[in-house]
Design a protein around this motif. Structure first.
Motif, short mmCIF file in Angstrom:
data_model
loop_
_atom_site.label_atom_id
_atom_site.label_comp_id
_atom_site.label_asym_id
_atom_site.label_seq_id
_atom_site.Cartn_x
_atom_site.Cartn_y
_atom_site.Cartn_z
N ILE A 38 21.02 15.90 -45.89
CA ILE A 38 21.92 15.80 -44.74
C ILE A 38 21.75 14.42 -44.14
CG2 ILE A 38 22.58 16.77 -42.51
CD1 ILE A 38 21.22 19.40 -43.40
N ILE A 39 22.77 13.60 -44.24
CA ILE A 39 22.72 12.22 -43.76
C ILE A 39 23.48 12.14 -42.44
CG2 ILE A 39 23.25 9.82 -44.27
CD1 ILE A 39 23.17 10.56 -47.25
N MET A 40 22.78 11.85 -41.37
CA MET A 40 23.39 11.78 -40.04
C MET A 40 23.44 10.32 -39.59
SD MET A 40 21.59 15.16 -38.37
CE MET A 40 23.11 15.82 -37.72
N ILE A 41 24.64 9.86 -39.29
CA ILE A 41 24.83 8.46 -38.89
C ILE A 41 25.18 8.43 -37.41
CG2 ILE A 41 26.04 6.29 -39.31
CD1 ILE A 41 26.32 9.00 -41.90
N ASP A 42 24.26 7.95 -36.59
CA ASP A 42 24.47 7.85 -35.15
C ASP A 42 25.22 6.55 -34.86
OD1 ASP A 42 24.39 7.62 -32.42
OD2 ASP A 42 22.25 8.05 -32.23
N SER A 49 21.23 11.69 -28.72
CA SER A 49 21.53 12.14 -30.08
C SER A 49 20.49 11.63 -31.09
CB SER A 49 22.92 11.66 -30.51
OG SER A 49 23.93 12.31 -29.78
N TRP A 50 20.06 10.37 -30.98
CA TRP A 50 19.12 9.84 -31.96
C TRP A 50 17.76 10.51 -31.85
CZ3 TRP A 50 19.09 8.01 -36.47
CH2 TRP A 50 17.95 7.39 -37.00
N LYS A 51 17.33 10.83 -30.63
CA LYS A 51 16.07 11.56 -30.48
C LYS A 51 16.14 12.92 -31.17
CE LYS A 51 14.63 9.45 -26.10
NZ LYS A 51 14.31 9.70 -24.67
N VAL A 52 17.30 13.57 -31.05
CA VAL A 52 17.48 14.86 -31.71
C VAL A 52 17.44 14.68 -33.23
CG1 VAL A 52 19.07 16.79 -32.06
CG2 VAL A 52 18.82 15.78 -29.78
N VAL A 53 18.07 13.63 -33.75
CA VAL A 53 18.05 13.35 -35.18
C VAL A 53 16.61 13.12 -35.66
CG1 VAL A 53 18.76 11.73 -37.00
CG2 VAL A 53 20.41 12.44 -35.25
N GLU A 54 15.83 12.38 -34.88
CA GLU A 54 14.43 12.14 -35.24
C GLU A 54 13.64 13.44 -35.31
OE1 GLU A 54 13.17 7.76 -33.65
OE2 GLU A 54 13.56 9.26 -32.09
N GLU A 55 13.86 14.32 -34.34
CA GLU A 55 13.17 15.61 -34.35
C GLU A 55 13.59 16.46 -35.54
OE1 GLU A 55 14.13 17.33 -30.61
OE2 GLU A 55 12.99 15.86 -29.44
N LYS A 67 20.86 4.85 -37.61
CA LYS A 67 21.30 4.57 -36.24
C LYS A 67 21.90 3.18 -36.15
CE LYS A 67 19.61 4.60 -31.44
NZ LYS A 67 20.08 3.26 -31.04
N PHE A 68 23.16 3.11 -35.76
CA PHE A 68 23.80 1.82 -35.53
C PHE A 68 23.32 1.24 -34.21
CE2 PHE A 68 27.95 2.53 -38.15
CZ PHE A 68 27.22 2.34 -39.31
N GLN A 69 23.25 -0.08 -34.17
CA GLN A 69 22.82 -0.77 -32.96
C GLN A 69 23.85 -0.63 -31.84
OE1 GLN A 69 20.71 -4.53 -33.50
NE2 GLN A 69 22.12 -5.46 -32.03
N ARG A 70 25.11 -0.48 -32.21
CA ARG A 70 26.17 -0.26 -31.23
C ARG A 70 27.24 0.61 -31.87
NH1 ARG A 70 30.82 -3.01 -32.30
NH2 ARG A 70 30.75 -4.90 -33.60
N ASN A 71 28.26 0.94 -31.11
CA ASN A 71 29.34 1.78 -31.61
C ASN A 71 30.31 0.95 -32.46
OD1 ASN A 71 32.39 2.91 -30.74
ND2 ASN A 71 30.94 4.45 -31.43
N TYR A 72 30.35 1.26 -33.76
CA TYR A 72 31.26 0.57 -34.66
C TYR A 72 32.51 1.40 -34.97
CZ TYR A 72 27.83 -3.04 -35.87
OH TYR A 72 26.95 -4.09 -35.84
N GLY A 73 32.38 2.72 -34.98
CA GLY A 73 33.50 3.57 -35.33
C GLY A 73 33.18 4.47 -36.51
N LYS A 74 34.06 5.40 -36.75
CA LYS A 74 33.81 6.42 -37.78
C LYS A 74 33.84 5.84 -39.18
CE LYS A 74 35.16 11.13 -39.02
NZ LYS A 74 36.06 12.25 -38.70
N SER A 75 34.72 4.90 -39.45
CA SER A 75 34.81 4.33 -40.80
C SER A 75 33.52 3.62 -41.22
CB SER A 75 36.00 3.38 -40.90
OG SER A 75 37.21 4.09 -40.86
#
Length: 318
Positions: A38-42, A49-55, A67-75
């Motif tokens: 399961i690959i989750m891309i924040d 959200s990222w803390k939850v992904v880490e857990e 985890k992206f450094q900033r919001n890039y978009g869904k694509s």
């Protein structure tokens, strides 16, 4: 040992839904004996959200995070998820629990058993607002079907399954996630299917999309039509336009010169509007040619189009 399945989940501010979603996917894959990741891309979430992904990555060996450094978009999120995916089948779904993981086994089977390259979900019964989402979506998909020739009812559905070769062969950038079936078609994957899937009411949070996505979607569709046909050969388009426009202006200019020779001093070339229109056409033709040459140079030197800054990655050591 190869994995049966990669589940790619782009997310943005979905901290509440992630634990339930992961548990659901784990249960379904275990019941059907599907080895999976399961690959989750924040995508630059501003909540936890990222803390939850880490857990989740600590508690579940199958969970991996980017985890992206900033919001890039869904694509861009899907692009990175596709690059990382190792499964024979790749399934994408949204993180908001409106896509049901119970659809996973059949989506997997349609790729592995029925031989589809790509299967797109069709949310035939929707729980979205009929005015702001359902009606525009139907119009949007109708235009897509007519322009692309791909007979899908819900091209933008986030729940899709792919043969691994498909996601490794296409490049998802900008806002082109809406048109992945089109990208796949132009990459040579012809067997594109559709499956009616369950659309669940949103349990947590609110929608991240507004009216502007339909305007942007139409513009992106025109872009993808252009890029798919001429992205690797822009001179074929601009050269043809340049040739036609230049020759049109040249022949009009030549006819005016012939009339001047035939009629003599009584015929003034520079007094004719056609003379200036002809010169303009020749100049435009030259500019089209130059545009084609520049586009060819750009095409051959755009190696860093899909480079994104990331803060962290977790789970890849497993």
């Amino acid at each position: 040992m190869s994995l049966d399945l990669s589940v790619v989940i782009p997310l943005y501010n979905e901290e509440e839904s992630l634990p339930e979603l992961v548990e659901w996917i784990e249960r379904v894959c275990t019941e059907h004996k599907l080895s999976h990741e399961i690959i989750m891309i924040d995508d630059g979430s501003t909540d936890d959200s990222w803390k939850v992904v880490e857990e989740l990555a600590r508690d579940h060996q199958s969970v991996k995070g980017i985890k992206f450094q900033r919001n890039y978009g869904k694509s861009p999120a899907l692009h990175e998820g596709f690059k990382a995916a190792m499964g024979n089948v790749v399934i994408t779904m949204d993180a908001d629990l409106q896509d049901s993981p119970d659809e996973i086994p059949e989506l997997y089977s349609m790729i592995m058993t029925d031989g589809y390259d790509l299967v797109s979900g069709w949310k035939k019964v929707r729980y979205d607002n009929a005015v702001t989402k359902n009606l525009p979506s139907k119009l949007y998909n109708g235009v897509n079907r007519r322009l692309t020739g791909i007979k899908l009812h819900d091209m933008n559905c986030g729940l899709k399954s792919y043969k691994r070769k498909v996601v490794k062969s296409i490049e998802v950038y900008g806002e082109m996630h809406r048109f992945i079936p089109v990208l796949a078609k132009y990459a040579g994957f012809k067997k594109i299917g559709e499956k009616v899937v369950q659309h669940r009411p949103r349990k947590y949070g609110s929608s991240k999309f507004g009216w502007e996505r339909f305007i942007n979607g139409f513009l992106d569709l025109l872009s993808i039509q252009f890029v798919s046909r001429f992205g690797k050969k822009p001179m074929h388009l601009f050269g043809a336009l340049g040739s036609f426009t230049f020759l049109l202006g040249f022949f009009f200019t030549a006819s005016l010169i012939i009339d001047k020779i035939r009629l003599g001093a009584d015929f003034g070339i520079t007094n004719k509007p056609a003379f200036y229109l002809s010169l303009l056409a020749m100049m435009m033709g030259t500019l089209f040619f130059l545009t084609g040459f520049i586009a060819e140079l750009i095409t051959r030197n755009a190696a860093d189009r899909n480079v994104y800054l990331m803060d962290e990655k977790i789970g890849w050591e497993n």
